[in-house]
Design an enzyme around this catalytic site. Sequence first.
Site, short mmCIF file in Angstrom:
data_model
loop_
_atom_site.label_atom_id
_atom_site.label_comp_id
_atom_site.label_asym_id
_atom_site.label_seq_id
_atom_site.Cartn_x
_atom_site.Cartn_y
_atom_site.Cartn_z
N ASP A 172 0.87 -1.18 0.00
CA ASP A 172 0.00 0.00 0.00
C ASP A 172 0.90 1.23 0.00
OD1 ASP A 172 -1.79 2.01 0.40
OD2 ASP A 172 -2.67 1.19 2.24
N TYR A 219 -6.69 17.92 -7.90
CA TYR A 219 -6.05 16.95 -8.78
C TYR A 219 -5.02 17.65 -9.67
CZ TYR A 219 -5.55 13.15 -12.17
OH TYR A 219 -5.04 12.16 -12.98
#
Length: 293
Positions: free
Chosen positions: A67, A157
Amino acid sequence: MKAAGARVLLTGASGGIGQAAAEALVGASASVMLVGRSPARLAAQARALLRECKDPMKPQVEWYAADLTRTASITGLAEVAAGWGANVVVHNAGLPGFGRLEALSATEMAQVLHLNLFVPMLLTQTLLPHLRALPEARILFVGSVLGRLGLPGYSVYSASKFGLRGFAESLRRELGDTRIGVQYLGPRSTRTAFNSEAVSHYNAATATAMDDPQSVARALVDLLESGAVERFLGFPEKLAVRLNGLVPAWLDGAFTKHRASLPALSQPATLSLDCPPEGPTDADTHSLMHSSP
């Protein structure tokens, strides 16, 4: 660098662009180490890639489960990649961040910036001693057209991708006296599960063209082999990128429809940073590597 001589560390390998990139790289006879969160998905993906590979020499396909939203996992990944002899790093893992700024929580914003920008920076830094020792190496960042062109609804973003492109540009110049090439690929909107229903509605309302992930993957392999420093995909996006770089204010009035197509703001987001950014994950997996026969 020819793909056939590449040993590619590919993050975000189980996503839409990641899967297509892995197929294109293996199809071009590159060896690939798939990086993602789910051991089961990665193992199945590795088996499928080798089964479908037409090269009689069968390039290596391995996988490593981690992860990457957990900073501690990066050291282990870098050690395994160096031991495997990776000479190309493709930073493809990322999170979306769409919506009005007031609708995004502090945790959501931190997650996007952490995975899209900080993780590639830290993984690159950790791998640099290994990459410097190689006869030739590449670091390829999968960014976005939105790393050069800010649109309504993508403030956070775009911040992550503008930052990623700036990092790539600065690093390329910093490493200009080495054998490490630094490249940036800027896809436009792509047909993958990365897009939420709200994004799909926004794209339809604004007549935003979309590419399939296979075309992005082909562009990635072409960029790797060409040695070009960056490439943006799609028209008129490539033109808009150029204009935005020269006279950004000229385009400010071109996005009225985009503003009008944003989701309605129901209520402002609340500040919540009680836990570190972890992002969506299949499970908390331990790090492991599997070499597929």
